[in-house]
Design a protein around this motif. Structure first.
Motif, short mmCIF file in Angstrom:
data_model
loop_
_atom_site.label_atom_id
_atom_site.label_comp_id
_atom_site.label_asym_id
_atom_site.label_seq_id
_atom_site.Cartn_x
_atom_site.Cartn_y
_atom_site.Cartn_z
N UNK A 276 68.22 10.74 65.04
CA UNK A 276 69.37 10.06 65.96
C UNK A 276 68.99 10.31 67.30
N UNK A 277 68.67 11.82 67.62
CA UNK A 277 68.36 12.02 68.96
C UNK A 277 67.27 11.32 69.55
N UNK B 174 65.20 7.17 73.39
CA UNK B 174 64.50 5.97 73.52
C UNK B 174 65.58 5.10 74.40
N UNK B 175 66.69 4.84 73.82
CA UNK B 175 67.57 4.18 74.75
C UNK B 175 67.64 4.42 76.20
N UNK C 57 77.83 11.89 60.89
CA UNK C 57 77.57 12.43 62.55
C UNK C 57 76.33 12.31 62.98
N UNK C 58 75.15 12.72 62.22
CA UNK C 58 73.82 12.54 62.44
C UNK C 58 73.27 11.34 62.75
N UNK C 59 73.92 10.19 62.07
CA UNK C 59 73.51 8.82 62.33
C UNK C 59 74.13 7.96 63.56
N UNK C 60 74.89 8.69 64.37
CA UNK C 60 75.51 7.92 65.51
C UNK C 60 74.64 7.47 66.26
N UNK D 111 71.10 2.62 68.45
CA UNK D 111 69.80 1.97 68.72
C UNK D 111 70.01 0.32 68.16
N UNK D 112 70.82 0.46 66.89
CA UNK D 112 70.78 -0.66 66.30
C UNK D 112 71.76 -1.73 66.75
#
Length: 517
Positions: A65-66, A71-72, A357-360, A365-366
Motif C-alpha cells: 500500500x505504501x 507511486x501516486x 487498514x493496510x489496503x487503503x 491507486x485503483x
C-alpha cells in the motif's frame, strides 16, 4: 532471567522486575499474598501461534500500500496535470494514508522487541521504534479521517449548495487537515502515550484515550457519513424531481451559470448538473466511504479490546477460568484458547481490520490512479529530448511529410474537386524578389504579377512577386480622419435618393424605379 517458584507456570512474580517500561501494560493478579503476572507479550497467550504470521502478512500488505501511495505522489509531482488530474484533496489524502501505513511498515523493518522485560511491554520512552510507529499511526489516522471529511464537505458544497470551492476553501482545508492532526498527536502523546499492547505496532494507551483520540475521530467520521448521505439524499431528490419535470429544455438551453441560485434551474437542469459532478467525483466518493468504514471499524474493535483488558484489571474474577486453565496446563496455551476467546476479540476480526487498514493505499491507486500515468512514465523514460521538434531544411524536404499527414491540410483542386493528395501533385512555390525578377529574355518584368506555370497547363499569378499599388478611395473611412463631404438624405424620398447633385458620369439609375412617374 528472574522467576518465582511460588507462582504457577507460566506466571511470574513482579517483585523481581523494575518499574521501567510501560508498567500499566502488565497483566497481573494477586495470588496467595503475592502478585503474579502473565509473561509479555499478552497476545502470545491469548491467540494461537498463527497470530504472529497474520500480523506480519498484514504489515506486508501495508508495504504494498505504501508503494502505491509513493507511486501516486511521484506521478502527481513529476507528470503533467493532463496525465494525472491531480488535486490537493487527493494529494493530501494519499499522504495521510501513507503515514498510517508507515505505522505498520516501521515495525516490520525495525523488527523491535515488544517487551522491556519478561512481564513489561516497551513504551514510547523506552523504544524508538515504538514511538515512531505510534506517531505515524495516530497522525495518519487523524489525517485520513479529516481529509475524507473535507473531501465529503467539498462535494456537498458543490452539489447541494452550488458553491465554487476555491482558494479560500483550500487554505481552510490545509489548516484543518494538517493542523488538527498535529494537535491530536501532541495531545495523545502527552495525555496517553503509546506502547506495544496489540501486536508489533504501538497503539495508544488506555488512559485518556477516549477523550484525546477515539471520540474525536469517531465524531469526524460520523460527520463525514452524515454529509455523504445528505449529498446522496439530495441527488435522489433531484433525480425524482427530474422524472416529474415535463419542461422541454435541451442540454444547453437556458442553463444557468454555476454560481447562480439553484432556484433558477428546472429539475432536469439540476439533475444534469448533479449527474456531471457525480460522474467526475465518483472515485472520491467511493474512497471516502471505504476509508471512513475502515477507521470506524478499527476504532470500535480496538476500543472494545482495550476496554476488555481494562475490565480484567479492574475485576480479576473475569479472567479466573482462563488463569486456572493456564495454571493447570503448566503453561500450555492451546487447551485454554477457548477461554481466552471469551475475553479478547476474535483473530479473524483483528485480521480483517489490519488487512483493511493496510489496503487503503491500494484502493487509492485503483480509484485515483489512471492509465495515463503509466503511459506518462513510459513517455518520460522513452522519449528523446527534442525528438518531436524537427529541424526545417526547405520546403522540398517537408513536402513528403505534408503529403503523408492528410490532417495538416486538405486543399481542393479547382478542376477536379478532389483533394490535392488524390489528384494533383502540388508544385513548390518559391518567393521571387521583385527587384531581381526578369523575363526569359533577360528584361525586367514590368507587370504586377508573375505567371507561374501549373502542372495542368494553367497559369496562375505569383503572389510573391511585385505588389500592386494600393490607391486609397476618396471616401475611405478606414483612416482616422473625418469625411470630406457630408451626404444628406431627404426622408421624403421613397428610395432614399441622396439630395446632393450628381454629375452626369455618376448618375444613379434605380432599376426598380425606371418607369415610375
Amino acid at each position: 532471567m528472574a522467576g518465582n517458584v511460588t507462582c504457577p507456570k507460566p506466571f511470574l512474580q513482579d517483585i523481581f522486575y523494575s518499574n521501567a517500561g510501560y508498567v500499566e501494560g502488565r497483566l497481573c493478579q494477586p495470588f496467595n499474598g503475592i502478585t503474579c503476572c502473565l509473561p509479555c507479550p499478552m497476545t502470545d497467550w491469548a491467540y494461537p501461534d498463527s497470530f504472529q504470521t497474520m500480523t506480519t502478512a498484514a504489515n506486508w500488505v501495508a508495504v504494498a500500500s505504501t508503494v502505491c501511495c509513493v507511486f501516486l505522489l511521484l506521478s502527481w509531482a513529476v507528470l503533467p496535470v493532463e496525465k494525472t488530474y491531480r488535486h490537493y484533496l487527493s494529494i493530501c489524502l494519499t499522504i495521510g494514508v501513507m503515514f498510517m501505513n508507515l505505522g505498520f511498515v516501521i515495525p516490520l523493518a525495525g523488527n523491535p522487541e515488544q517487551c522491556f522485560d519478561d512481564i513489561t511491554p516497551h513504551s514510547m520512552k523506552t523504544g524508538s521504534v515504538c514511538a515512531a510507529s505510534g506517531f505515524f499511526l495516530i497522525l495518519g489516522g487523524w489525517a485520513g479521517v479529516l481529509w475524507i471529511f473535507l473531501r465529503a464537505l467539498s462535494l456537498h458544497l458543490q452539489i447541494c449548495w452550488q458553491l465554487v470551492v476555491g482558494r479560500n476553501f483550500m487554505w481552510f482545508a490545509q489548516a484543518v487537515g494538517w493542523g488538527l492532526p498535529i494537535i491530536g498527536v501532541i495531545l495523545a502523546f502527552l495525555l496517553s502515550g503509546v506502547s506495544f499492547r496489540f501486536g508489533p505496532t504501538c497503539h495508544i494507551n488506555h488512559k485518556n484515550s477516549l477523550a484525546d483520540l477515539w471520540i474525536p475521530l469517531l465524531v469526524f467520521a460520523g460527520l463525514t457519513i452524515i454529509i455523504q448521505f445528505a449529498t446522496f439524499g439530495y441527488c435522489i431528490k433531484v433525480y425524482l424531481a427530474s422524472l416529474a419535470d415535463n419542461s422541454a429544455s435541451t442540454e444547453g438551453s437556458g442553463m444557468p451559470s454555476y454560481t447562480n441560485s439553484i432556484r433558477t434551474m428546472t429539475p432536469k437542469q439540476a439533475y444534469r448538473r448533479v449527474r456531471r459532478v457525480i460522474a467526475l467525483q465518483w472515485r472520491g466518493i467511493v474512497i471516502v466511504l471505504i476509508i471512513v468504514c475502515d477507521v470506524i471499524l478499527f476504532s470500535i474493535v480496538f476500543v472494545f479490546q482495550d476496554n476488555t483488558i481494562q475490565s480484567i484489571k479492574n475485576d480479576p474474577d473475569l479472567a479466573i477460568p482462563w488463569i486456572v486453565c493456564l495454571a493447570l496446563s503448566g503453561g500450555d496455551k492451546v487447551p485454554c484458547l477457548g477461554e481466552a476467546s471469551k475475553l479478547a476479540v476474535s483473530m479473524p476480526t483483528i485480521g480483517a481490520v489490519l488487512f483493511l487498514l493496510g489496503m487503503n493505499g491500494i484502493w487509492l491507486l485503483i480509484l485515483l490512479g489512471r492509465w495515463s500515468m503509466v503511459t506518462g512514465w513510459r513517455d518520460l523514460f522513452t522519449s528523446v529530448p527534442n525528438r518531436s521538434q524537427r529541424e526545417f531544411v526547405s520546403v522540398d524536404a517537408r513536402l513528403d511529410d505534408l503529403k503523408k499527414d492528410t490532417r495538416s491540410y486538405e486543399m481542393l483542386s479547382r478542376d477536379t474537386g478532389k483533394t490535392m493528395d488524390d489528384s494533383v501533385t502540388p508544385s513548390v512555390v518559391t518567393p521571387i524578389s521583385p527587384t531581381h525578377a526578369r523575363s526569359p529574355t533577360g528584361s525586367p518584368v514590368n507587370h504586377d504579377y508573375m505567371q507561374m506555370p501549373n502542372p495542368d497547363g494553367r497559369r496562375t499569378p505569383d503572389y510573391f512577386g511585385n505588389t500592386a499599388r494600393y490607391h486609397t478611395p476618396a471616401r475611405s473611412f478606414s483612416s482616422p480622419r473625418p469625411p470630406q463631404q457630408t451626404v444628406t438624405w431627404d426622408a421624403r424620398e421613397t428610395y432614399a435618393r441622396p439630395t446632393s447633385p450628381y454629375t452626369q458620369q455618376d448618375r444613379y439609375v434605380n432599376p426598380l424605379g425606371m418607369n415610375r412617374i
